[in-house]
Design a protein around this motif. Structure first.
Motif, mmCIF file in Angstrom:
data_model
loop_
_atom_site.group_PDB
_atom_site.id
_atom_site.type_symbol
_atom_site.label_atom_id
_atom_site.label_comp_id
_atom_site.label_asym_id
_atom_site.label_seq_id
_atom_site.Cartn_x
_atom_site.Cartn_y
_atom_site.Cartn_z
ATOM 1 N N GLU A 103 0.821 -1.207 0.000
ATOM 2 C CA GLU A 103 0.000 0.000 0.000
ATOM 3 C C GLU A 103 0.851 1.252 0.000
ATOM 4 O OE1 GLU A 103 -3.409 0.550 2.315
ATOM 5 O OE2 GLU A 103 -3.770 -1.597 2.492
ATOM 6 N N HIS A 104 0.333 2.266 -0.692
ATOM 7 C CA HIS A 104 0.975 3.586 -0.702
ATOM 8 C C HIS A 104 0.044 4.560 -0.005
ATOM 9 C CE1 HIS A 104 4.138 2.309 -3.367
ATOM 10 N NE2 HIS A 104 3.253 1.762 -4.153
ATOM 11 N N GLY A 105 0.565 5.668 0.430
ATOM 12 C CA GLY A 105 -0.266 6.701 1.027
ATOM 13 C C GLY A 105 -0.175 6.791 2.530
ATOM 14 N N ARG A 106 0.478 5.838 3.173
ATOM 15 C CA ARG A 106 0.570 5.898 4.635
ATOM 16 C C ARG A 106 1.428 7.050 5.114
ATOM 17 N NH1 ARG A 106 -0.312 0.034 6.933
ATOM 18 N NH2 ARG A 106 -1.757 -0.493 5.327
ATOM 19 N N GLY A 107 2.484 7.348 4.381
ATOM 20 C CA GLY A 107 3.328 8.484 4.753
ATOM 21 C C GLY A 107 2.546 9.778 4.693
ATOM 22 N N ILE A 108 1.712 9.910 3.675
ATOM 23 C CA ILE A 108 0.891 11.111 3.544
ATOM 24 C C ILE A 108 -0.104 11.186 4.698
ATOM 25 C CG2 ILE A 108 -0.867 12.251 2.129
ATOM 26 C CD1 ILE A 108 0.660 11.184 -0.332
ATOM 27 N N MET A 109 -0.669 10.057 5.075
ATOM 28 C CA MET A 109 -1.604 10.018 6.196
ATOM 29 C C MET A 109 -0.896 10.469 7.479
ATOM 30 S SD MET A 109 -3.975 6.877 7.531
ATOM 31 C CE MET A 109 -2.595 5.867 8.043
ATOM 32 N N LEU A 110 0.320 10.016 7.682
ATOM 33 C CA LEU A 110 1.100 10.405 8.849
ATOM 34 C C LEU A 110 1.385 11.909 8.822
ATOM 35 C CD1 LEU A 110 2.743 9.703 11.371
ATOM 36 C CD2 LEU A 110 4.636 9.155 9.864
ATOM 37 N N VAL A 111 1.816 12.408 7.664
ATOM 38 C CA VAL A 111 2.104 13.836 7.530
ATOM 39 C C VAL A 111 0.858 14.657 7.855
ATOM 40 C CG1 VAL A 111 2.643 15.668 5.862
ATOM 41 C CG2 VAL A 111 4.032 13.582 5.921
ATOM 42 N N LYS A 112 -0.288 14.261 7.302
ATOM 43 C CA LYS A 112 -1.531 14.995 7.561
ATOM 44 C C LYS A 112 -1.839 15.083 9.055
ATOM 45 C CE LYS A 112 -5.206 14.753 5.186
ATOM 46 N NZ LYS A 112 -6.416 14.387 4.456
ATOM 47 N N ALA A 113 -1.486 14.034 9.802
ATOM 48 C CA ALA A 113 -1.746 14.024 11.243
ATOM 49 C C ALA A 113 -0.802 14.972 11.996
ATOM 50 C CB ALA A 113 -1.605 12.608 11.790
ATOM 51 N N LEU A 114 0.328 15.310 11.411
ATOM 52 C CA LEU A 114 1.329 16.120 12.099
ATOM 53 C C LEU A 114 1.295 17.608 11.754
ATOM 54 C CD1 LEU A 114 4.405 13.731 11.828
ATOM 55 C CD2 LEU A 114 2.994 14.174 13.858
ATOM 56 N N VAL A 115 0.529 17.996 10.727
ATOM 57 C CA VAL A 115 0.505 19.391 10.294
ATOM 58 C C VAL A 115 -0.851 20.017 10.579
ATOM 59 C CG1 VAL A 115 2.281 19.002 8.537
ATOM 60 C CG2 VAL A 115 -0.140 18.813 7.904
ATOM 61 N N ASP A 116 -0.916 21.337 10.477
ATOM 62 C CA ASP A 116 -2.174 22.053 10.698
ATOM 63 C C ASP A 116 -2.988 22.182 9.416
ATOM 64 O OD1 ASP A 116 -1.666 22.515 13.464
ATOM 65 O OD2 ASP A 116 -0.248 24.067 12.885
ATOM 66 N N SER A 117 -2.323 22.326 8.291
ATOM 67 C CA SER A 117 -3.025 22.349 7.007
ATOM 68 C C SER A 117 -2.178 21.606 5.981
ATOM 69 C CB SER A 117 -3.307 23.783 6.542
ATOM 70 O OG SER A 117 -2.108 24.421 6.152
ATOM 71 N N PHE A 118 -2.867 20.988 5.021
ATOM 72 C CA PHE A 118 -2.187 20.118 4.055
ATOM 73 C C PHE A 118 -3.035 20.052 2.790
ATOM 74 C CE2 PHE A 118 -1.376 15.933 2.213
ATOM 75 C CZ PHE A 118 0.004 15.850 2.259
ATOM 76 N N THR A 119 -2.473 20.446 1.672
ATOM 77 C CA THR A 119 -3.203 20.360 0.398
ATOM 78 C C THR A 119 -2.254 20.025 -0.740
ATOM 79 O OG1 THR A 119 -2.961 22.736 -0.008
ATOM 80 C CG2 THR A 119 -5.012 22.022 1.009
ATOM 81 N N TYR A 120 -2.787 19.298 -1.701
ATOM 82 C CA TYR A 120 -2.074 19.046 -2.954
ATOM 83 C C TYR A 120 -2.661 19.937 -4.025
ATOM 84 C CZ TYR A 120 0.909 15.050 -1.948
ATOM 85 O OH TYR A 120 1.917 14.252 -1.491
ATOM 86 N N SER A 121 -1.844 20.310 -4.998
ATOM 87 C CA SER A 121 -2.347 21.040 -6.153
ATOM 88 C C SER A 121 -3.249 20.109 -6.962
ATOM 89 C CB SER A 121 -1.183 21.517 -7.027
ATOM 90 O OG SER A 121 -0.468 20.399 -7.532
ATOM 91 N N LYS A 122 -4.028 20.676 -7.863
ATOM 92 C CA LYS A 122 -4.910 19.858 -8.704
ATOM 93 C C LYS A 122 -4.131 18.836 -9.508
ATOM 94 C CE LYS A 122 -8.790 22.974 -9.136
ATOM 95 N NZ LYS A 122 -9.704 23.666 -10.032
ATOM 96 N N THR A 123 -2.931 19.210 -9.944
ATOM 97 C CA THR A 123 -2.118 18.284 -10.732
ATOM 98 C C THR A 123 -1.476 17.203 -9.876
ATOM 99 O OG1 THR A 123 -0.239 19.790 -10.544
ATOM 100 C CG2 THR A 123 -1.594 19.959 -12.555
ATOM 101 N N GLY A 124 -1.371 17.424 -8.577
ATOM 102 C CA GLY A 124 -0.836 16.416 -7.671
ATOM 103 C C GLY A 124 0.671 16.344 -7.614
ATOM 104 N N ASN A 125 1.362 17.325 -8.161
ATOM 105 C CA ASN A 125 2.825 17.295 -8.068
ATOM 106 C C ASN A 125 3.372 18.475 -7.254
ATOM 107 O OD1 ASN A 125 2.335 19.279 -9.974
ATOM 108 N ND2 ASN A 125 3.974 18.630 -11.339
ATOM 109 N N ARG A 126 2.496 19.042 -6.442
ATOM 110 C CA ARG A 126 2.885 20.146 -5.573
ATOM 111 C C ARG A 126 2.071 20.035 -4.288
ATOM 112 N NH1 ARG A 126 1.147 26.077 -6.325
ATOM 113 N NH2 ARG A 126 2.603 27.149 -4.986
ATOM 114 N N VAL A 127 2.761 20.009 -3.157
ATOM 115 C CA VAL A 127 2.086 19.895 -1.864
ATOM 116 C C VAL A 127 2.430 21.108 -1.006
ATOM 117 C CG1 VAL A 127 3.943 18.497 -0.832
ATOM 118 C CG2 VAL A 127 1.637 18.362 0.111
ATOM 119 N N LEU A 128 1.435 21.598 -0.321
ATOM 120 C CA LEU A 128 1.595 22.733 0.576
ATOM 121 C C LEU A 128 1.166 22.303 1.965
ATOM 122 C CD1 LEU A 128 0.250 23.728 -2.291
ATOM 123 C CD2 LEU A 128 0.482 25.943 -1.221
ATOM 124 N N PHE A 129 1.942 22.697 2.970
ATOM 125 C CA PHE A 129 1.527 22.420 4.339
ATOM 126 C C PHE A 129 1.958 23.568 5.233
ATOM 127 C CE2 PHE A 129 5.839 20.646 4.633
ATOM 128 C CZ PHE A 129 6.251 21.082 5.875
#
Length: 137
Positions: A103-129
């Motif tokens: 499975e993929h995506g667990r790292g992202i799930m962990l990151v989301k739990a550690l930050v106050d805001s988290f978004t990907y761009s529509k294209t999915g190759n840019r993340v802001l937190f």
């Protein structure tokens, strides 16, 4: 607002050095950030940079990764982008968290739990937190 920026080729061997530089920048600009917060930021940055290199740029050393971090008071804001094709962030499933090596995506799930805001761009190759640090109750 102060800024830390680096652009580098997709080589995972560079991640530790870049994260170390980012942490030094954050420590200098937010001196009240404690060791636990800095460890969380290390984890967040490492995970997102590895994702950009491995999943985004497919470890193609000709493609670049960009990291920008800004501090404003006690808030860290960051943008990480790669030159890959991106992905549909909305398609990641966080419902079934059964252990699985494939499975993929667990790292992202962990990151989301550690930050106050988290978004990907529509294209999915840019993340802001963003994450607030150095404010201890």
């Amino acid at each position: 607002m102060k800024t830390f920026e680096v652009v580098f080729s997709s080589d995972i061997k560079q991640v530790n050095k870049i994260v170390k530089g980012a942490l030094a920048y954050i420590s200098e600009n937010i001196p009240k950030a404690d060791a636990e917060e800095l460890m969380e930021i290390r984890l967040i940055l490492s995970e997102l940079l590895f994702n950009a290199i491995i999943h985004g740029n497919k470890s193609d050393s000709e493609k670049l990764v960009r990291l920008k971090i800004e501090t404003d008071g006690n808030i860290i804001s960051s943008v990480i982008s790669d030159e890959g094709n991106g992905f549909d962030f909305g398609r990641l499933s966080y419902q079934n968290v059964e252990p699985s090596i494939d499975e993929h995506g667990r790292g992202i799930m962990l990151v989301k739990a550690l930050v106050d805001s988290f978004t990907y761009s529509k294209t999915g190759n840019r993340v802001l937190f963003s994450k607030k640090v150095g404010v201890h109750v």
